[in-house]
Motif scaffolding. Structure first.
Motif, short mmCIF file in Angstrom:
data_model
loop_
_atom_site.label_atom_id
_atom_site.label_comp_id
_atom_site.label_asym_id
_atom_site.label_seq_id
_atom_site.Cartn_x
_atom_site.Cartn_y
_atom_site.Cartn_z
N GLY A 484 0.82 -1.22 0.00
CA GLY A 484 0.00 0.00 0.00
C GLY A 484 0.84 1.26 0.00
O GLY A 484 0.59 2.21 -0.75
N GLN A 485 1.89 1.27 0.83
CA GLN A 485 2.81 2.41 0.86
C GLN A 485 3.52 2.55 -0.50
O GLN A 485 3.63 3.64 -1.06
N TYR A 486 4.03 1.41 -0.98
CA TYR A 486 4.79 1.41 -2.23
C TYR A 486 3.91 1.79 -3.42
O TYR A 486 4.26 2.67 -4.21
N PHE A 487 2.73 1.16 -3.55
CA PHE A 487 1.95 1.33 -4.76
C PHE A 487 1.18 2.66 -4.78
O PHE A 487 0.81 3.15 -5.83
N SER A 488 0.95 3.25 -3.61
CA SER A 488 0.30 4.57 -3.60
C SER A 488 1.32 5.66 -3.92
O SER A 488 1.04 6.57 -4.70
N ARG A 489 2.52 5.56 -3.35
CA ARG A 489 3.45 6.70 -3.38
C ARG A 489 4.68 6.54 -4.26
O ARG A 489 5.24 7.54 -4.69
N ALA A 490 5.16 5.32 -4.47
CA ALA A 490 6.47 5.16 -5.12
C ALA A 490 6.44 4.47 -6.48
O ALA A 490 7.28 4.76 -7.33
N ALA A 491 5.51 3.55 -6.70
CA ALA A 491 5.51 2.77 -7.96
C ALA A 491 5.25 3.68 -9.15
O ALA A 491 4.37 4.53 -9.11
N LYS A 492 6.01 3.46 -10.23
CA LYS A 492 5.85 4.33 -11.40
C LYS A 492 4.49 4.14 -12.07
O LYS A 492 3.98 5.04 -12.73
N ASP A 493 3.90 2.94 -11.92
CA ASP A 493 2.56 2.70 -12.47
C ASP A 493 1.50 2.67 -11.36
O ASP A 493 0.39 2.19 -11.55
N GLY A 494 1.87 3.19 -10.19
CA GLY A 494 0.96 3.20 -9.04
C GLY A 494 0.14 4.49 -8.98
O GLY A 494 0.02 5.22 -9.96
N GLY A 495 -0.39 4.79 -7.79
CA GLY A 495 -1.31 5.91 -7.63
C GLY A 495 -0.72 7.25 -8.03
O GLY A 495 -1.21 7.94 -8.92
N TRP A 496 0.37 7.63 -7.37
CA TRP A 496 0.96 8.93 -7.69
C TRP A 496 1.68 8.88 -9.02
O TRP A 496 1.69 9.86 -9.78
N GLY A 497 2.28 7.73 -9.35
CA GLY A 497 2.96 7.58 -10.64
C GLY A 497 2.01 7.84 -11.80
O GLY A 497 2.33 8.58 -12.74
N MET A 498 0.80 7.26 -11.74
CA MET A 498 -0.20 7.47 -12.81
C MET A 498 -0.70 8.92 -12.80
O MET A 498 -0.91 9.53 -13.84
N THR A 499 -0.89 9.46 -11.59
CA THR A 499 -1.38 10.85 -11.48
C THR A 499 -0.40 11.82 -12.14
O THR A 499 -0.80 12.75 -12.84
#
Length: 577
Positions: A484-499
């Motif tokens: 959850g921490q990784y995929f919301s804030r750090a993953a390039k295809d995650g939450g912030w990455g997509m935003t």
């Protein structure tokens, strides 16, 4: 892992959720003068006081009484049974600044609004207040708010000044009247409000489907998630798209769905959003014909079981239960969803895998609605308060506590409950800072974060969770919490990455109105919200689509036309600035 340092959902939330207010009454012997209106105390200050220090310790205790509307601590490692007055932040505040917090009353968040309304009605107001924009506007009109210009100029720490000026002073200007700063806004990057589409990737793979780019493709995926046993448990127990009873809310709502039709009804506070028409005027997104088209599609989704038949009875907690239990595979929402509640589903079902995509539109990916300014709450000070600078110093203190030197001590298991501490201001670019710094460390194959400023704790927390998740290490936190921490804030295809990709590609439409609520919005807003909610829900559940045209007429005559006039008056003044 101290999870949600940024308080990803309540803070996002639109204000009505967990407001907490408090008062500060001071004891004798402060190190600053009161408001400038008292020239004698001004002289006294010059002759007796040391120069202002952002984190200077008062020679004698300044007592701050607070009132608080609170939710449970957000970190599961917080000691059981702890109460707000036992928050370890308060002990540190007393030790470092000699400011003592005493609660006049505390209530669960759900009761806060009512309790605070009574306090306003009886003029029993706290001295330091966390306010939504409507209450700010009311108290401003009554002349109840202190001018914070001097307190801010003298006492704001370099970090606080950096945050406040990070948008060129845009948010502060919004809360300044006649040259007087009347509140410190807790504002953030407006793109934090961008809705994405979250999907169960494992369900797509089970049914050999691709992520949808258009509304038609989304329709097919949603139908399949209802009818084709996407979780392969042999039971007819899933539905397509998550929704709770508020269509435009802080979470589990359908803002992004409407955006996919080129409809921009609301930013998530029930009120209408305001978009520019071809003549350069602002028009209410809520009553445009595209909204009717989108409602027609929702009606057929309801009929086909894509929306849960019980949605009109569900609050956000019930929506979370369905996501956690694996009953639903599609949900519209912002960057932070992996951090909560998708992580709960990942921990419950080891096979669960979620992805984020740009919202589907009519002919390809759609454009999300993004506000011009994102400030759900502000901190203001009662005019009667003798020590307005205490509020500024408390904000400085909270920012200071994010530094590396406090890292080992400042943990949930030691009784630090950040979502009970006020006033707190975050780095408006905090999520971007975390994303950039964590990816920098990952790309350089670092084993630890070398950054050393007030952002250290937030960055180091996410870096640790990312390392643990990628290594499959659950010694510090569960797989879901780390992911959850990784995929919301750090993953390039995650939450912030997509935003970030949406921001860079310009796939958004602005809500152009960011002023304080207009007179008619304050007066008629609640009535218009109720009208919208009832009319739209009725249509979705099978009422005639013509109800929409009746709704538009009622909305306009019950104050909507007047609000449109007021919003455009504001806009022409704003354009002239």
């Amino acid at each position: 892992m101290n999870m949600k340092k940024i308080n990803p959902w309540k803070m996002i939330l639109l204000v009505t959720m967990s407001l907490s207010l408090f008062t500060a009454c001071s004891s004798q012997g402060k190190d600053t003068a009161g408001p400038a209106a008292d020239p004698s105390s001004k002289e006294e200050k010059k002759s007796t006081d040391a120069p202002p220090e952002p984190l200077g310790k008062y020679p004698e205790t300044v007592t701050v009484t607070e009132v608080l509307g609170y939710n449970p601590p957000e970190d599961p490692r917080t000691p059981k049974g702890i109460t707000p007055d036992q928050n370890a932040y308060l002990k540190d505040l007393k030790d470092m600044l000699n400011i003592e917090v005493k609660y006049k009353w505390t209530v669960p968040s759900s009761q806060f609004e009512q309790k605070f309304s009574l306090a306003m009605a009886s003029a029993d107001l706290p001295d330091i207040m966390e306010l939504d924009q409507k209450n700010f506007e009311k108290l401003k009109k009554q002349g109840m708010l202190a001018d914070l210009t001097e307190a801010y100029n003298d006492y704001a720490s370099p970090e606080l000044k950096k945050y406040m000026e990070s948008d060129g002073g845009f948010a502060m200007k919004t809360f300044t009247e006649d040259g007087k700063l009347l509140a410190i806004p807790a504002f953030e990057d407006p793109f934090l409000s961008t809705q994405l589409l979250w999907l169960r990737k494992d369900w797509l793979e089970n049914l050999k489907l691709e992520p949808p780019k258009t509304m038609d493709e989304l329709d097919k995926v949603a139908q399949a998630f209802v009818k084709n046993d996407p979780d392969q448990n042999g039971q007819n127990d899933t539905y397509g798209v998550s929704l709770q009873k508020n269509l435009f809310f802080w979470a589990y709502d359908l803002r992004g769905f409407f955006n996919g039709f080129g409809a921009y009804p609301s930013i998530g506070d029930n009120q209408s959003a305001w978009i520019k028409d071809s003549s350069g005027k602002l028009i209410p997104g809520l009553i445009q014909p595209e909204v009717k088209t989108a409602l027609g599609k929702l009606q057929s989704w309801y009929k086909d079981g894509i929306l849960d038949k019980e949605f009109a009875l569900k609050d956000e907690n019930k929506a979370v239960e369905d996501i956690t239990a694996g009953k639903v595979g599609i949900v519209y929402g912002e960057w932070w969803y992996p951090n909560y509640p998708l992580n709960l589903n990942v921990d419950k079902d080891p096979k669960a895998e979620w992805i984020a995509i740009q919202i589907p539109g009519l002919d390809g990916p759609g454009k999300s609605l993004v506000p011009k300014i994102r400030s759900g709450k502000v901190y203001a000070v009662n005019k009667k308060m003798k020590n307005p600078e205490a509020a500024i110093k408390m904000i400085n203190f909270y920012i200071e506590k994010g530094k590396k030197k406090y890292m080992e001590q400042n943990k949930a298991e030691n009784g630090y409950v950040y979502n009970w501490f006020n006033p707190r201001i975050y780095n408006p670019a905090q999520i971007e800072t975390i994303y950039t710094e964590v990816n920098k460390a990952l790309d350089a194959k670092q084993t630890e974060i070398t950054l050393d400023d007030e952002n250290y704790k937030n960055v180091a927390d996410v870096f640790k969770a990312t390392q643990d998740y990628l290594a499959g290490n659950t010694a510090n936190a569960s797989k879901g919490v780390n992911w959850g921490q990784y995929f919301s804030r750090a993953a390039k295809d995650g939450g912030w990455g997509m935003t970030r990709q949406i921001k860079e590609s310009g796939a958004f439409v602005n809500n152009e109105f960011f002023g304080l609520p207009t007179e008619t919005q304050v007066e008629k807003g609640a009535q218009l919200d109720k009208l919208m909610q009832e009319s739209f829900t009725k249509i979705i559940m099978g009422g005639s689509l013509d109800e929409f045209d009746k709704f538009v007429q009622s909305w306009k005559s019950l104050g909507g036309d007047q609000i449109t006039q007021e919003v455009n008056d504001w806009y022409s003044k704003q354009a002239a600035k």
